[in-house]
Design an enzyme around this catalytic site. Structure first.
Site, mmCIF file in Angstrom:
data_model
loop_
_atom_site.group_PDB
_atom_site.id
_atom_site.type_symbol
_atom_site.label_atom_id
_atom_site.label_comp_id
_atom_site.label_asym_id
_atom_site.label_seq_id
_atom_site.Cartn_x
_atom_site.Cartn_y
_atom_site.Cartn_z
ATOM 1 C CG ASP A 159 -2.225 0.855 0.875
ATOM 2 O OD1 ASP A 159 -2.166 1.688 -0.054
ATOM 3 O OD2 ASP A 159 -3.248 0.708 1.565
HETATM 4 C C1 BGC Z 1 -5.150 3.131 0.142
HETATM 5 C C2 BGC Z 1 -5.304 2.080 -0.940
HETATM 6 C C3 BGC Z 1 -5.210 2.708 -2.302
HETATM 7 C C4 BGC Z 1 -3.894 3.438 -2.405
HETATM 8 C C5 BGC Z 1 -3.666 4.078 -3.751
HETATM 9 C C6 BGC Z 1 -3.923 3.996 -0.089
HETATM 10 O O1 BGC Z 1 -3.891 5.078 0.776
HETATM 11 O O2 BGC Z 1 -5.068 2.500 1.394
HETATM 12 O O3 BGC Z 1 -6.522 1.408 -0.778
HETATM 13 O O4 BGC Z 1 -5.333 1.732 -3.293
HETATM 14 O O5 BGC Z 1 -3.862 4.453 -1.412
HETATM 15 O O6 BGC Z 1 -4.506 5.131 -3.973
#
Ligand code: BGC
Length: 759
Positions: free
Chosen positions: A282
């Site tokens: 993530d």
């Molecule tokens: C979130 C993810 C997301 C990623 C990219 C993160 O802050 O937890 O779910 O896919 O950002 O945008």
């Protein structure tokens, strides 16, 4: 003593690896060839994902140069046919090896046409709807150059305080698995190299929804049984449906962060399940493995992220994440910075680097990017917001709405009304109605409730509007206008709820009531004595005690998306008879959380007659509105639950049937639900577990028979020896229209049966 049968584990690897079955000249051979020609920098480039400019969807000049140099493999937020083609041309035509980029984006509930939030869509209890909306989202996203969605989010949670509850399918692993499968199939189809499909990502691996106290990113401490039975199943379902990537979770799992967790990332995902697509971290999650403060931000930037403190510095964070099984690093750049030195020191191997690169290239090959890296720029405009997409968005939004209250059949409202007031902070609010994580959705595309009601009533009616207060509702200054509108109307539609930004990531709440003075607004409207109905827009279960007791009618509309207003009007005026049911329990008080229907019995099951049992002194243990609950404008009767056989043998199955009749006067949908309960087992079992559901339409007076099948995988649990087992013995089975069927007294026995699992 019961005999325990080891069950062929639902997680057992069933496939041989992609490398073993690859034909000569196939994808794996082409990957071998590429890896053989790549420099270390180029390899690490494939393991790097950077954040393109969000509003424009374009790569920055610096990123474009990295693409040219062959040291950037993927982006997030890069989108738009022109912008992605431009960047892709650099990758394919100007980089040394011509390896295409892959463009990832959070296409969570639609790309430009925004569908209801995933939690709302789960309230349809229709996996066909979920599959259909994911397919439309994929079609629009791919037309706009996006090849890879960071969805479905399949985290199960029991906590309404957690803002991300809105992104998943709710509290139940069986239902979560069904929606996970449907969404993966919808996004990917059977072949995501097609120009109307995208690769999907199962996220967040894993147990993110277990955040303590519902506080986002917080600690998760859980047993392996809970992982296996509660959190893993929707991910396994995604894997079985062919999902080709996983994203790590931000949280730790019992002391080991999910981004550096060898058990979940390698032992389970790779060795048990045989997953062969990449795992990406993530956002900055690799850097978050570091201790704070970061010793040297100059040489070890990682976007400044730190926190779990299992790594002293960036090099250690990169080592832990890569070795545990995280293949791509999102945004922070510790792999690129530190893996060369880690290789020199023998702390990571080139074999592991190559394995990670192979998985990334596999995804790109399967997405068809090596054969056709570009999108047709002339098609994008015609695909986004296409009329059939909007029609589906309207249909699915109406099907996701749950009728919570309808005292004296106040709803549906007559479409012949001449004076209607539409009031409340969300009544004419295009920003909040589409919810959070809206892809490329634009507020200006949204039909607000006011417009939907005007369209439904036509020019002859007088529809007045007053906001009352904004979503945070700190001031009562606008109440007077709202009350005036209500007083002069035949009926008032009050649209209240949460701002969209109060759910989703980093949006946990300690109180789950209506924001600010919204209840005061409702009380004042009630005091006028004029008829009113309430429409709720929110991303989590809220404390609805006042509405439960005092509002004549309440429709849970969630965040309905682009066609919000039309869908709400369809339900309010009876064009659509609401058939949604809750995919989560709505508590009576925030102190009941975590709350879920499939609880364990405890040694002292709740009993209001006996103080020394598991309960509260101040509120009942039951939810205000239970999992599976929802009303209709018609009435249904479920009866005659019967089994095809009184027992089942290992390897066999039996069917459970019930008759469902529409005994009211209008056509409508019923969601028939099947629950089971293992009466005695060697580990404690939930009081009820969902094992089947079907949404069906019945005309007035019509009767249908619903049939479910049960086999031993439905009866399996994670046994004392840490393997899947089924144990012979007796099981309860219920068929009903809500999870509360499992608590019905003996007189309602018609909905209950028992069967035996033989030795
Ligand atoms: C979130 C993810 C997301 C990623 C990219 C993160 O802050 O937890 O779910 O896919 O950002 O945008």
């Amino acid at each position: 003593m019961l005999m325990v049968t080891a069950l062929s584990r639902p997680e057992a690897v069933t496939s041989v690896s992609a490398q073993e079955i690859d034909p000569p000249g196939g994808i794996e051979a082409r990957i071998d060839d590429l890896i053989g020609r790549m420099t270390l920098e180029e390899k690490l480039g494939q393991l790097s994902m950077l954040d393109a400019d969000y509003p424009s969807g374009e790569l920055t000049d610096e990123q474009k140069q990295m693409v040219r140099d062959g040291v950037l493999g993927s982006t997030l937020n890069g989108r738009g046919a022109v912008a992605t083609n431009e960047a892709q041309r650099i990758a394919v035509e100007e980089s040394r090896l011509g390896i295409p980029l892959i463009f990832g984006f959070d296409v969570i509930h639609g790309y430009r046409t925004v569908f209801p939030m995933p939690l709302a869509e789960a309230a349809t209890w229709s996996v066909r709807d979920a599959r259909r909306s994911a397919a439309i989202a994929a079609k629009e996203a791919r037309a706009a150059g996006v090849t890879w969605t960071f969805a479905p989010m399949v985290d199960i949670t029991h906590d309404a305080r957690w803002g991300r509850i809105v992104e998943g399918a709710g509290e139940d692993p069986f239902m979560g698995s069904a929606f996970s499968r449907a969404r993966v199939k919808g996004f990917q189809g059977d072949d995501y190299s097609r120009p109307d499909r995208v690769a999907a990502t199962a996220k967040h691996w894993v147990a993110y929804g277990g955040a303590e106290a519902g506080r986002d990113y917080n600690t998760v401490d859980t047993s392996e049984r809970n992982l296996r039975e509660l959190y893993f199943p929707p991910f396994k379902a995604a894997h079985d449906a062919g999902v080709d990537s996983f994203m790590t979770a931000f949280n730790e799992i019992s002391g080991i962060p999910a981004t550096a967790n060898p058990f979940t990332l390698t032992e389970v995902l790779r060795d048990e399940w045989g997953e062969d697509g990449p795992v990406l971290s993530d956002y900055t999650a690799v850097a978050e493995l570091r201790a704070c403060p970061i010793p040297n931000v100059e040489t070890d930037p990682g976007r400044g992220a730190c926190g779990h403190a299992v790594a002293a510095d960036g090099a250690e964070a990169a080592r832990l994440a890569l070795n545990a099984g995280t293949d791509i690093e999102m945004v922070s750049q510790l792999y690129r910075t530190h893996i060369p030195e880690l290789l020199d020191q023998g702390l990571v191997t080139m074999e592991r680097v190559d394995e990670a690169v192979r998985r990334v290239l596999r995804l790109k090959f399967r997405a068809g990017l090596f054969d056709d890296p570009y999108v047709d720029e002339s098609k994008e405009g015609g695909v986004l917001l296409a009329p059939d997409h909007l029609a589906q968005a309207r249909r699915i939004a109406a099907r996701s709405m749950v009728l919570l209250e309808n005292k004296n059949q106040v709803l549906p409202l007559s479409a012949d009304l001449k004076r209607v007031a539409v009031v409340g902070p969300l009544a004419n609010n295009q920003i909040d109605m589409i919810g959070t994580w809206t892809g490329d959705g634009k507020p200006e595309d949204v039909v607000p409730v006011l417009r939907g009601v005007e369209a439904a009533l036509g020019d002859e009616a007088n529809v007045s509007y007053a906001q009352g207060c904004d979503t945070e509702c700190v001031s009562e200054d606008g109440f007077r206008a709202a009350l005036q509108a209500a007083r002069s109307a035949q009926a008032t539609i009050v649209v209240v709820g949460e701002p969209a930004a109060w759910s989703g990531e980093a949006s946990s709440r300690a109180e789950i009531d209506l924001p600010g003075r919204q209840i005061q607004l409702l009380k004042a409207i009630k005091k006028t004595g004029k008829p009113f109905v309430v429409v709720l827009m929110n991303g989590r279960p809220l404390d609805l005690n006042w509405l439960h007791n005092r509002a004549p009618a309440v429709v849970e509309a969630w965040y309905p998306g682009t066609q919000a207003g039309h869908a709400v009007a369809d339900v309010l005026f009876g064009k659509v008879n609401p058939g949604g049911k809750l995919p989560v329990s709505f508590p009576r008080a925030v102190g009941q959380i975590p709350l879920y229907y499939n609880q364990k019995p405890t040694g002292r099951p709740p009993n209001p007659e006996n103080k020394y049992t598991s309960q509260y002194l101040d509120v009942p243990v039951t939810p205000l509105y239970e999992f599976g609950y929802g009303l209709s404008y018609t009435d249904f009767e479920i009866s005659n639950v019967r089994l095809s056989a009184p027992s089942i043998s290992p390897g066999g199955s039996l069917t459970v049937s019930a008759d469902v009749a529409n005994i009211g006067s209008r056509s409508g949908d019923e969601v028939v639900q099947l629950y089971i309960h293992d009466k005695v087992a060697s580990v404690t079992r939930p009081i009820a577990e969902l094992r089947g559901f079907k949404r069906l339409n019945l005309d007035a007076g019509e009767e249908k028979t619903v049939t479910f099948s049960i086999d031993e995988t439905d009866l399996a649990f994670w046994g004392q020896e840490n393997t899947w087992v089924v144990e012979p013995g007796e099981f309860d089975v219920w068929v009903g229209d809500t999870s509360a069927v499992t608590e019905y007294p003996a007189e309602d026995d018609e909905l209950h049966e028992t069967f035996t699992l033989n030795n």
